[in-house]
Design a protein around this motif. Structure first.
Motif, PDB file in Angstrom:
ATOM      1  N   VAL A  48      63.050  21.765  -3.750  1.00 55.79           N
ATOM      2  CA  VAL A  48      63.585  21.312  -1.899  1.00 55.79           C
ATOM      3  C   VAL A  48      62.689  22.164  -1.112  1.00 55.79           C
ATOM      4  O   VAL A  48      62.302  22.386  -1.637  1.00 55.79           O
ATOM      5  CB  VAL A  48      64.796  22.295  -2.468  1.00 55.79           C
ATOM      6  CG1 VAL A  48      66.046  22.199  -3.401  1.00 55.79           C
ATOM      7  CG2 VAL A  48      64.791  23.434  -2.655  1.00 55.79           C
ATOM      8  N   ARG A  49      63.060  20.839   0.217  1.00 54.84           N
ATOM      9  CA  ARG A  49      61.842  21.140   1.044  1.00 54.84           C
ATOM     10  C   ARG A  49      62.950  22.293   1.457  1.00 54.84           C
ATOM     11  O   ARG A  49      63.793  23.332   1.445  1.00 54.84           O
ATOM     12  CB  ARG A  49      62.064  20.588   2.022  1.00 54.84           C
ATOM     13  CG  ARG A  49      61.550  18.639   1.983  1.00 54.84           C
ATOM     14  CD  ARG A  49      61.188  17.752   2.516  1.00 54.84           C
ATOM     15  NE  ARG A  49      60.401  16.937   2.305  1.00 54.84           N
ATOM     16  CZ  ARG A  49      59.658  17.068   2.263  1.00 54.84           C
ATOM     17  NH1 ARG A  49      58.555  17.913   2.870  1.00 54.84           N
ATOM     18  NH2 ARG A  49      58.423  16.143   2.141  1.00 54.84           N
ATOM     19  N   HIS A  50      62.303  23.156   2.660  1.00 54.89           N
ATOM     20  CA  HIS A  50      62.734  24.583   3.751  1.00 54.89           C
ATOM     21  C   HIS A  50      62.853  23.916   4.626  1.00 54.89           C
ATOM     22  O   HIS A  50      61.791  23.574   5.524  1.00 54.89           O
ATOM     23  CB  HIS A  50      61.840  25.584   3.020  1.00 54.89           C
ATOM     24  CG  HIS A  50      62.409  26.461   3.463  1.00 54.89           C
ATOM     25  ND1 HIS A  50      61.996  28.439   2.314  1.00 54.89           N
ATOM     26  CD2 HIS A  50      62.814  27.208   4.385  1.00 54.89           C
ATOM     27  CE1 HIS A  50      62.744  29.399   2.948  1.00 54.89           C
ATOM     28  NE2 HIS A  50      63.054  28.591   4.358  1.00 54.89           N
ATOM     29  N   PRO A  60      66.455  27.971   0.406  1.00 55.57           N
ATOM     30  CA  PRO A  60      66.357  27.038  -0.713  1.00 55.57           C
ATOM     31  C   PRO A  60      66.941  28.780  -1.842  1.00 55.57           C
ATOM     32  O   PRO A  60      67.295  28.229  -3.062  1.00 55.57           O
ATOM     33  CB  PRO A  60      64.611  26.690  -0.970  1.00 55.57           C
ATOM     34  CG  PRO A  60      64.107  27.219   0.214  1.00 55.57           C
ATOM     35  CD  PRO A  60      65.301  27.683   1.124  1.00 55.57           C
ATOM     36  N   VAL A  61      66.085  29.310  -1.855  1.00 55.74           N
ATOM     37  CA  VAL A  61      66.059  30.259  -2.922  1.00 55.74           C
ATOM     38  C   VAL A  61      68.295  30.138  -3.217  1.00 55.74           C
ATOM     39  O   VAL A  61      68.301  30.758  -4.618  1.00 55.74           O
ATOM     40  CB  VAL A  61      65.586  31.977  -2.596  1.00 55.74           C
ATOM     41  CG1 VAL A  61      65.651  32.638  -3.691  1.00 55.74           C
ATOM     42  CG2 VAL A  61      63.690  31.886  -2.444  1.00 55.74           C
ATOM     43  N   ALA A  62      68.455  30.583  -1.572  1.00 59.72           N
ATOM     44  CA  ALA A  62      70.225  30.794  -2.170  1.00 59.72           C
ATOM     45  C   ALA A  62      70.259  28.847  -2.865  1.00 59.72           C
ATOM     46  O   ALA A  62      70.855  29.454  -4.136  1.00 59.72           O
ATOM     47  CB  ALA A  62      70.828  31.195  -1.334  1.00 59.72           C
ATOM     48  N   VAL A  63      70.342  28.211  -2.028  1.00 61.30           N
ATOM     49  CA  VAL A  63      70.684  26.729  -3.187  1.00 61.30           C
ATOM     50  C   VAL A  63      70.032  26.353  -4.580  1.00 61.30           C
ATOM     51  O   VAL A  63      70.988  25.674  -5.222  1.00 61.30           O
ATOM     52  CB  VAL A  63      70.644  25.529  -2.388  1.00 61.30           C
ATOM     53  CG1 VAL A  63      70.136  24.222  -2.610  1.00 61.30           C
ATOM     54  CG2 VAL A  63      70.317  25.619  -1.200  1.00 61.30           C
ATOM     55  N   THR A  78      60.458  25.378  -5.202  1.00 62.37           N
ATOM     56  CA  THR A  78      60.323  25.222  -3.691  1.00 62.37           C
ATOM     57  C   THR A  78      58.900  24.714  -3.260  1.00 62.37           C
ATOM     58  O   THR A  78      57.688  25.043  -3.669  1.00 62.37           O
ATOM     59  CB  THR A  78      60.662  26.301  -2.715  1.00 62.37           C
ATOM     60  OG1 THR A  78      59.522  27.259  -3.277  1.00 62.37           O
ATOM     61  CG2 THR A  78      61.985  27.174  -3.168  1.00 62.37           C
ATOM     62  N   ALA A  79      59.263  23.548  -2.143  1.00 64.19           N
ATOM     63  CA  ALA A  79      57.910  22.523  -1.716  1.00 64.19           C
ATOM     64  C   ALA A  79      58.554  22.424  -0.186  1.00 64.19           C
ATOM     65  O   ALA A  79      58.892  21.656   0.057  1.00 64.19           O
ATOM     66  CB  ALA A  79      57.465  21.342  -2.285  1.00 64.19           C
ATOM     67  N   VAL A  80      57.943  23.767   0.742  1.00 69.93           N
ATOM     68  CA  VAL A  80      57.487  24.930   0.006  1.00 69.93           C
ATOM     69  C   VAL A  80      58.236  26.257   0.942  1.00 69.93           C
ATOM     70  O   VAL A  80      58.564  25.940   1.926  1.00 69.93           O
ATOM     71  CB  VAL A  80      55.582  25.258   0.116  1.00 69.93           C
ATOM     72  CG1 VAL A  80      54.881  24.430  -0.776  1.00 69.93           C
ATOM     73  CG2 VAL A  80      55.342  24.766   1.515  1.00 69.93           C
ATOM     74  N   ILE A  81      57.939  27.009   0.803  1.00 74.92           N
ATOM     75  CA  ILE A  81      58.918  28.029   1.752  1.00 74.92           C
ATOM     76  C   ILE A  81      57.418  28.787   2.752  1.00 74.92           C
ATOM     77  O   ILE A  81      56.130  29.352   1.900  1.00 74.92           O
ATOM     78  CB  ILE A  81      58.463  28.917   0.344  1.00 74.92           C
ATOM     79  CG1 ILE A  81      60.287  29.271   0.007  1.00 74.92           C
ATOM     80  CG2 ILE A  81      59.659  30.564   2.031  1.00 74.92           C
ATOM     81  CD1 ILE A  81      61.141  30.210  -1.531  1.00 74.92           C
ATOM     82  N   ASN A 107      60.190  27.233  -9.722  1.00 76.25           N
ATOM     83  CA  ASN A 107      58.675  27.561  -9.848  1.00 76.25           C
ATOM     84  C   ASN A 107      58.489  27.543  -8.029  1.00 76.25           C
ATOM     85  O   ASN A 107      58.399  26.552  -6.977  1.00 76.25           O
ATOM     86  CB  ASN A 107      58.477  25.946  -9.855  1.00 76.25           C
ATOM     87  CG  ASN A 107      57.829  25.264 -11.705  1.00 76.25           C
ATOM     88  OD1 ASN A 107      56.658  25.375 -11.720  1.00 76.25           O
ATOM     89  ND2 ASN A 107      58.978  25.728 -12.329  1.00 76.25           N
ATOM     90  N   PRO A 108      58.083  28.897  -8.095  1.00 77.77           N
ATOM     91  CA  PRO A 108      58.487  28.600  -6.277  1.00 77.77           C
ATOM     92  C   PRO A 108      56.957  28.128  -5.272  1.00 77.77           C
ATOM     93  O   PRO A 108      55.577  28.575  -5.710  1.00 77.77           O
ATOM     94  CB  PRO A 108      58.439  30.037  -5.778  1.00 77.77           C
ATOM     95  CG  PRO A 108      58.565  30.490  -6.975  1.00 77.77           C
ATOM     96  CD  PRO A 108      57.993  29.707  -8.564  1.00 77.77           C
ATOM     97  N   GLY A 109      57.016  27.632  -4.719  1.00 81.04           N
ATOM     98  CA  GLY A 109      56.049  27.150  -3.616  1.00 81.04           C
ATOM     99  C   GLY A 109      56.095  27.655  -2.356  1.00 81.04           C
ATOM    100  O   GLY A 109      57.331  27.359  -1.473  1.00 81.04           O
ATOM    101  N   VAL A 110      55.081  27.894  -1.864  1.00 75.81           N
ATOM    102  CA  VAL A 110      54.419  28.830  -0.988  1.00 75.81           C
ATOM    103  C   VAL A 110      53.604  27.975   0.439  1.00 75.81           C
ATOM    104  O   VAL A 110      52.328  27.478  -0.408  1.00 75.81           O
ATOM    105  CB  VAL A 110      54.645  30.238  -0.331  1.00 75.81           C
ATOM    106  CG1 VAL A 110      55.835  31.094  -1.307  1.00 75.81           C
ATOM    107  CG2 VAL A 110      52.552  30.262  -1.569  1.00 75.81           C
ATOM    108  N   SER A 111      53.467  28.430   1.567  1.00 80.61           N
ATOM    109  CA  SER A 111      52.575  27.305   2.362  1.00 80.61           C
ATOM    110  C   SER A 111      52.261  29.050   3.385  1.00 80.61           C
ATOM    111  O   SER A 111      53.453  30.448   3.513  1.00 80.61           O
ATOM    112  CB  SER A 111      52.347  26.538   3.203  1.00 80.61           C
ATOM    113  OG  SER A 111      54.091  27.103   3.744  1.00 80.61           O
ATOM    114  N   VAL A 112      51.891  29.081   3.751  1.00 85.29           N
ATOM    115  CA  VAL A 112      50.937  30.092   4.774  1.00 85.29           C
ATOM    116  C   VAL A 112      51.266  29.794   6.371  1.00 85.29           C
ATOM    117  O   VAL A 112      51.196  28.102   6.746  1.00 85.29           O
ATOM    118  CB  VAL A 112      49.872  31.120   4.620  1.00 85.29           C
ATOM    119  CG1 VAL A 112      50.186  31.977   3.906  1.00 85.29           C
ATOM    120  CG2 VAL A 112      48.993  30.325   4.781  1.00 85.29           C
TER     121      VAL A 112
END
Length: 338
Positions: A48-50, A60-63, A78-81, A107-112
Motif C-alpha cells: 500500500v502507498r502512503h 498504512p500500518v493501521a490498514v 508499505t511502499a513507502v512510509i 515488509n515495511p518500506g520507508v524513505s527519507v
C-alpha cells in the motif's frame, strides 16, 4: 534476469487506496478486498502507498493491521512510509506489533527527506522543533536499530509491579531482515545496500547519469547489490505501472489507453530541479507486456516485482487487472501462484 529460462520468483502489486473524503469507509474496504483477492489469486505480496493530507491511505500500518486479520499467507508491505512524518521509535513499535499479528508477513518500506510542502505543514507536524528535525538517512538508521533490537533507553527492570524493557516491545526477530528502502537515486541505492536493507525501485528515478529510464534503474540495482553483504542475492523489487487488457471490456481498454496516453508526455524528459524521470505505463495484452519487460534492462536482473495499480480506476477495474496479472501475465513471466 529473469529471462524465459529463469522464472519470476515473486509477484506482488501496489495500491494507493483512494477514498471519498465525505465517505471514507468504502474506499478503505475496497483496499482490503483487493488485498484479499490478491491472496486468493496467489500473489506473493500486496503493498500500500502512503499519502498524508490527501485522499489516499494516511495510515498504512493501521490498514495492514486490518489486512492481517483477513489474510493468512500473502506478504504485506508499505511502499513507502516517508519517515519525515514519523517518530522512529513509535513507528518501530507499530511495525513490530503488526508483524506479530501477521505471523511475520510485514515488509515495511520507508524513505527519507523533508515532508512535501514542509513550510506549510511543519508547525502542525513538528511544532517547536521544525527547524531542528533531521531528515537524513540517520532517521532510517534509528528505525532500523530499534526494529533490530538496539536499546532505546538506559533503563530496564522492575519498578513496583511494572516490568520495563530497554528495547522496543514487542520485538519481532525476523522483521529487521524485511525492511525495505524506496530509493530513486544512486546514493539511496548505495546507502540501502551498505545498511543491509532490501531495495524498492519504482516507476520514478533521478536522471543523474543518463536519461534512459531502464539503464538508470539498472544502475541502481547494481549499485545496491555491489554494496550489500549478500551481493547478487540481495532482494530488489521493481515497481512499474502494468495494465494487462486480456479480459478487459472494450470500454475498459479505451479508458486504460486514454489514461496511459495522458501520462505519457511526462516520461519524455526529466522533470523539475531533481530531474525526476517517469517510466511509461505498460498497457496491452499479457504477451505484449511480457515482451516489453523482457527487453527492459533492469527487469532482466531482478526476480521479484510489485506492479503498481493505476491511481484513479474503479474497484471492478482493479479486479480485472489483478486477475489478468495473476492468470495471464505472471505465467508469461514464468511465475506460478503460491
Amino acid at each position: 534476469m529473469p529471462l524465459p529460462t529463469r522464472p519470476l520468483r515473486k509477484l506482488g502489486f501496489l495500491t494507493i487506496g483512494l477514498f471519498d473524503g465525505d465517505d471514507p469507509r468504502p474506499g478503505h474496504e475496497s483496499t482490503l478486498r483487493i488485498i484479499e483477492l490478491g491472496e486468493q489469486l496467489g500473489f506473493d505480496s500486496a503493498w500500500v502507498r502512503h499519502r498524508h493530507l490527501q485522499y489516499g491511505i494516511s495510515s498504512p500500518v493501521a490498514v495492514l493491521a486490518a489486512a492481517t486479520q483477513r489474510t493468512t499467507r500473502i506478504e504485506l508491505g508499505t511502499a513507502v512510509i516517508p519517515l519525515g512524518w514519523e517518530n522512529p521509535l513509535r513507528l518501530a513499535e507499530d511495525l513490530a506489533t503488526v508483524d506479530i499479528l501477521s505471523g511475520g508477513r510485514l515488509n515495511p518500506g520507508v524513505s527519507v527527506g523533508p515532508p512535501m510542502h514542509y513550510d506549510r505543514v511543519k508547525d502542525a507536524l513538528h511544532p517547536g522543533t521544525a527547524d531542528l528535525e533531521d531528515f537524513s538517512y540517520e532517521r532510517v538508521r534509528r528505525l532500523l536499530g530499534f526494529v533490530r533490537g538496539e536499546a532505546a533507553t538506559s533503563f530496564s527492570g522492575t519498578e513496583g509491579f511494572e516490568v520495563f524493557s530497554d528495547r522496543v516491545q514487542p520485538h519481532s526477530p525476523g522483521l529487521g531482515s524485511r525492511m525495505w528502502y524506496g530509493g530513486a537515486s544512486l546514493r539511496s541505492a548505495r546507502w540501502a545496500g551498505e545498511h543491509g536493507m532490501n531495495f524498492l525501485t519504482s516507476s520514478v528515478v533521478k536522471a543523474e547519469e543518463s536519461e534512459d529510464f531502464a539503464q538508470i534503474q539498472l544502475s541502481h540495482v547494481r549499485e545496491f547489490r555491489a554494496r550489500h553483504p549478500l551481493g547478487d542475492q540481495a532482494r530488489v523489487s521493481q515497481g512499474l505501472v502494468v495494465i494487462p487488457t486480456d479480459s478487459a471490456s472494450p470500454q475498459q481498454r479505451a479508458r486504460y489507453a486514454e489514461y496511459a496516453a495522458k501520462r505519457l508526455p511526462r516520461t519524455a524528459t526529466p522533470r523539475g530541479p531533481a530531474r525526476m524521470l517517469f517510466a511509461p505505463d505498460l498497457v496491452g495484452t499479457a504477451a505484449e507486456i511480457a515482451e516489453r519487460l523482457y527487453a527492459h534492462a533492469a527487469f532482466q536482473e531482478i526476480d521479484e516485482v510489485a506492479f503498481a495499480l493505476p491511481f484513479t480506476f474503479e474497484h471492478e477495474d482493479y479486479v480485472q487487472i489483478l486477475t489478468d496479472i495473476a492468470t495471464k501475465l505472471g505465467p508469461e513471466l514464468g511465475w506460478h501462484p503460491a
